[in-house]
Design a protein around this motif. Structure first.
Motif, PDB file in Angstrom:
ATOM      1  N   GLY A  61      -0.062  14.106  19.816  1.00  0.00           N
ATOM      2  CA  GLY A  61      -1.116  14.620  20.682  1.00  0.00           C
ATOM      3  C   GLY A  61      -2.482  14.509  20.035  1.00  0.00           C
ATOM      4  N   ASP A  62      -3.185  15.629  19.925  1.00  0.00           N
ATOM      5  CA  ASP A  62      -4.537  15.626  19.364  1.00  0.00           C
ATOM      6  C   ASP A  62      -4.552  15.577  17.840  1.00  0.00           C
ATOM      7  N   ASP A  63      -3.399  15.708  17.212  1.00  0.00           N
ATOM      8  CA  ASP A  63      -3.332  15.729  15.743  1.00  0.00           C
ATOM      9  C   ASP A  63      -3.091  14.311  15.215  1.00  0.00           C
ATOM     10  N   HIS A  64      -4.152  13.526  15.148  1.00  0.00           N
ATOM     11  CA  HIS A  64      -4.003  12.135  14.707  1.00  0.00           C
ATOM     12  C   HIS A  64      -3.481  12.050  13.278  1.00  0.00           C
ATOM     13  N   GLY A  65      -3.844  13.018  12.434  1.00  0.00           N
ATOM     14  CA  GLY A  65      -3.368  13.015  11.047  1.00  0.00           C
ATOM     15  C   GLY A  65      -1.860  13.102  10.982  1.00  0.00           C
ATOM     16  N   LEU A  66      -1.278  13.932  11.823  1.00  0.00           N
ATOM     17  CA  LEU A  66       0.178  14.039  11.875  1.00  0.00           C
ATOM     18  C   LEU A  66       0.783  12.742  12.393  1.00  0.00           C
ATOM     19  N   GLY A  67       0.170  12.163  13.405  1.00  0.00           N
ATOM     20  CA  GLY A  67       0.670  10.899  13.932  1.00  0.00           C
ATOM     21  C   GLY A  67       0.654   9.799  12.898  1.00  0.00           C
ATOM     22  N   PHE A  68      -0.457   9.674  12.156  1.00  0.00           N
ATOM     23  CA  PHE A  68      -0.545   8.662  11.110  1.00  0.00           C
ATOM     24  C   PHE A  68       0.485   8.922  10.013  1.00  0.00           C
ATOM     25  N   ALA A  69       0.653  10.178   9.629  1.00  0.00           N
ATOM     26  CA  ALA A  69       1.603  10.520   8.559  1.00  0.00           C
ATOM     27  C   ALA A  69       3.033  10.189   8.966  1.00  0.00           C
ATOM     28  N   ASN A  70       3.392  10.503  10.199  1.00  0.00           N
ATOM     29  CA  ASN A  70       4.754  10.236  10.650  1.00  0.00           C
ATOM     30  C   ASN A  70       5.002   8.745  10.851  1.00  0.00           C
ATOM     31  N   TYR A  71       3.991   8.010  11.233  1.00  0.00           N
ATOM     32  CA  TYR A  71       4.070   6.541  11.311  1.00  0.00           C
ATOM     33  C   TYR A  71       4.428   5.972   9.938  1.00  0.00           C
TER      34      TYR A  71
ATOM     35  N   MET B  50       0.836  -1.197   0.000  1.00  0.00           N
ATOM     36  CA  MET B  50       0.000   0.000   0.000  1.00  0.00           C
ATOM     37  C   MET B  50       0.873   1.249   0.000  1.00  0.00           C
ATOM     38  N   ASP B  51       0.356   2.314  -0.602  1.00  0.00           N
ATOM     39  CA  ASP B  51       1.104   3.574  -0.602  1.00  0.00           C
ATOM     40  C   ASP B  51       0.588   4.544   0.450  1.00  0.00           C
ATOM     41  N   HIS B  52      -0.340   4.129   1.283  1.00  0.00           N
ATOM     42  CA  HIS B  52      -0.766   4.877   2.462  1.00  0.00           C
ATOM     43  C   HIS B  52      -1.480   3.908   3.391  1.00  0.00           C
ATOM     44  N   TRP B  53      -1.389   4.202   4.693  1.00  0.00           N
ATOM     45  CA  TRP B  53      -1.953   3.290   5.691  1.00  0.00           C
ATOM     46  C   TRP B  53      -3.062   3.940   6.494  1.00  0.00           C
ATOM     47  N   SER B  54      -3.495   5.113   6.118  1.00  0.00           N
ATOM     48  CA  SER B  54      -4.549   5.778   6.879  1.00  0.00           C
ATOM     49  C   SER B  54      -5.440   6.592   5.958  1.00  0.00           C
ATOM     50  N   ILE B  55      -6.704   6.663   6.326  1.00  0.00           N
ATOM     51  CA  ILE B  55      -7.683   7.546   5.701  1.00  0.00           C
ATOM     52  C   ILE B  55      -8.523   8.123   6.827  1.00  0.00           C
ATOM     53  N   GLY B  56      -8.516   9.436   6.956  1.00  0.00           N
ATOM     54  CA  GLY B  56      -9.277  10.073   8.022  1.00  0.00           C
ATOM     55  C   GLY B  56      -8.824   9.602   9.387  1.00  0.00           C
ATOM     56  N   ARG B  57      -9.750   9.048  10.136  1.00  0.00           N
ATOM     57  CA  ARG B  57      -9.459   8.587  11.489  1.00  0.00           C
ATOM     58  C   ARG B  57      -9.240   7.075  11.572  1.00  0.00           C
ATOM     59  N   VAL B  58      -9.020   6.455  10.430  1.00  0.00           N
ATOM     60  CA  VAL B  58      -8.809   5.008  10.379  1.00  0.00           C
ATOM     61  C   VAL B  58      -7.406   4.721   9.847  1.00  0.00           C
ATOM     62  N   ALA B  59      -6.695   3.798  10.484  1.00  0.00           N
ATOM     63  CA  ALA B  59      -5.356   3.402  10.041  1.00  0.00           C
ATOM     64  C   ALA B  59      -5.208   1.890  10.161  1.00  0.00           C
ATOM     65  N   LEU B  60      -4.142   1.376   9.563  1.00  0.00           N
ATOM     66  CA  LEU B  60      -3.854  -0.056   9.554  1.00  0.00           C
ATOM     67  C   LEU B  60      -2.483  -0.306  10.179  1.00  0.00           C
ATOM     68  N   VAL B  61      -2.320  -1.514  10.733  1.00  0.00           N
ATOM     69  CA  VAL B  61      -1.047  -1.906  11.331  1.00  0.00           C
ATOM     70  C   VAL B  61      -0.835  -3.398  11.105  1.00  0.00           C
ATOM     71  N   GLY B  62       0.417  -3.825  11.062  1.00  0.00           N
ATOM     72  CA  GLY B  62       0.729  -5.238  10.905  1.00  0.00           C
ATOM     73  C   GLY B  62       0.380  -5.753   9.526  1.00  0.00           C
ATOM     74  N   ASP B  63      -0.013  -7.021   9.454  1.00  0.00           N
ATOM     75  CA  ASP B  63      -0.296  -7.647   8.165  1.00  0.00           C
ATOM     76  C   ASP B  63      -1.382  -6.922   7.382  1.00  0.00           C
ATOM     77  N   ALA B  64      -2.295  -6.267   8.058  1.00  0.00           N
ATOM     78  CA  ALA B  64      -3.356  -5.540   7.360  1.00  0.00           C
ATOM     79  C   ALA B  64      -2.791  -4.455   6.464  1.00  0.00           C
ATOM     80  N   ALA B  65      -1.652  -3.889   6.846  1.00  0.00           N
ATOM     81  CA  ALA B  65      -1.053  -2.780   6.093  1.00  0.00           C
ATOM     82  C   ALA B  65       0.137  -3.187   5.251  1.00  0.00           C
ATOM     83  N   TYR B  66       0.968  -4.117   5.768  1.00  0.00           N
ATOM     84  CA  TYR B  66       2.245  -4.399   5.100  1.00  0.00           C
ATOM     85  C   TYR B  66       2.679  -5.842   5.340  1.00  0.00           C
ATOM     86  N   CYS B  67       1.754  -6.769   5.167  1.00  0.00           N
ATOM     87  CA  CYS B  67       2.098  -8.181   5.315  1.00  0.00           C
ATOM     88  C   CYS B  67       3.300  -8.514   4.434  1.00  0.00           C
TER      89      CYS B  67
END
Length: 367
Positions: free
Chosen positions: A315-325, A271-288
């Motif tokens: 902090g409260d900026d989940h979009g930044l957190g997802f992007a940096n992840y 995948m070329d991104h692991w988040s949309i809005g307030r939803v993100a993926l981790v582990g095999d769901a994102a990068y098996c």
């Protein structure tokens, strides 16, 4: 969060430690049993250490001493006491343990502000506005600040939010069945493998020789079989194993009654991104990276650690957190997916030194 295997329980731990209230929904009635012997390697050992679980994981090592390759009549052709097909070099700091043993440790470490909803799954997600509205198959509807899909290769969350699996799956043309059997070969911390004309079969002792795990595999790049259709899987495995000898008849009989039968194609998720809005993926769901890479468990532990850490920093900026992840971890997942080609016939084999360079090419931040 959806999924209570390695990535889900690890992420629940770290989010709880960072002050989040976490709800984990799991389709299985409890922690899912079974799975193969897995390895925690390199920087993932640091993550386990920071969770206070390193010593407990070491106590649950498989203790495998080596492996034999036999012919169709069970005569030993070769033996190796330096490495094994499931765990790589024996004399290494890596920890090989059973998947369900690791999940049990992670689950036991989760915080008191984590709730588990077993025997349930997400039915719908409304991913817009200040929260995500979720309906479940069984539980009443609820709203969450964030939703994380940690639900594996065939992720339900990914399908609901990102699109159908076919958009992201990279098939490797290899199928494997894994299940628990009695230690009928009386193996003493040992593995036995047979490579037939059309299939592979292996048995290794587990839990201090009180049981064993069986693995049956074959290659077919054109086969498509529903991962939910157990009866079709039984029939396909039986057909493929029929003429290749060794202890396959016994394994096929045990297969039908195994409490933890698992069958699937070895595949990767790209995948070329692991988040949309307030939803993100981790582990095999994102990068098996597939079991063929030998890194799936370590990548799941690392991904959960990085995601939780970046959300904490943002902090409260989940979009930044997802992007940096994604920014911090994406290149590492690409490198680990490359390792799978080393275990596909006709692929591009790499040396043990190259393998270790890739495994250790990330240093976990101290979040």
């Amino acid at each position: 969060m959806s999924g209570a295997s390695v990535a889900g329980t690890a992420l629940a731990y770290w989010l709880g430690r960072h002050g989040y209230s976490v709800t984990v929904v799991e389709r299985h009635p409890g922690l899912r049993p079974g799975g193969q012997a897995i390895d925690v390697r390199g920087p993932a050992l640091t993550v386990l250490d920071r969770m206070g679980l390193l010593a407990a994981a070491q106590e649950r090592r498989t203790g495998i001493r080596g492996a034999s390759v036999v012919d169709r009549d069970g005569n030993e052709l070769s033996r190796d006491t330096e490495s094994t097909p499931t765990g790589g070099p024996i004399d290494s700091p890596d920890i090989e343990l059973l998947r369900d043993d690791l999940v049990e440790l992670l689950y036991g470490a989760t915080q008191t502000n984590t709730q588990f909803l077993f025997d349930d799954s997400i039915a719908t997600l409304t991913n817009r506005g200040p929260a995500v509205d979720v309906t479940f198959q069984n539980a009443p509807p609820r709203s969450f600040d964030l939703v994380i899909g940690a639900d594996g290769l065939h992720s339900n969350v990914r399908s609901l939010v990102f699109g159908p699996e076919e958009r992201f799956v990279k098939r490797l043309g290899t199928y494997a069945a894994i299940f628990t059997v009695p230690n009928f070969l009386h193996l003493d911390h040992w593995q036995m493998w047979h490579y037939g004309d059309y299939s592979m079969a292996g048995v290794y002792s587990a839990r201090d020789n009180t049981e064993a795990r069986a693995m049956l595999g074959f290659m077919d790049p054109d086969l498509r079989i529903d991962y939910r259709d157990t009866e079709a899987q039984f029939a396909e495995v039986e057909r493929r194993m029929a003429d290749d000898g060794w202890v396959r008849p016994e394994l096929l009989r045990y297969m039908r009654s195994a409490p933890d039968f698992y069958f699937d194609e070895m595949s990767q998720i790209v995948m070329d991104h692991w988040s949309i809005g307030r939803v993100a993926l981790v582990g095999d769901a994102a990068y098996c990276c597939s079991p063929l890479a030998g890194q799936g468990t370590s990548v799941a532990l690392l991904g959960a650690y990085v995601l939780a850490g970046e959300l904490k920093i943002a902090g409260d900026d989940h979009g930044l957190g997802f992007a940096n992840y994604f920014k911090r971890f994406h290149a590492y997942t690409e490198r680990t997916q490359f390792l799978a080609t080393d275990n596909i016939p006709g692929g591009a084999p790499i040396s043990q030194e190259q393998f270790e360079l890739i495994v250790n090419s990330i240093t976990p931040m101290n979040y």
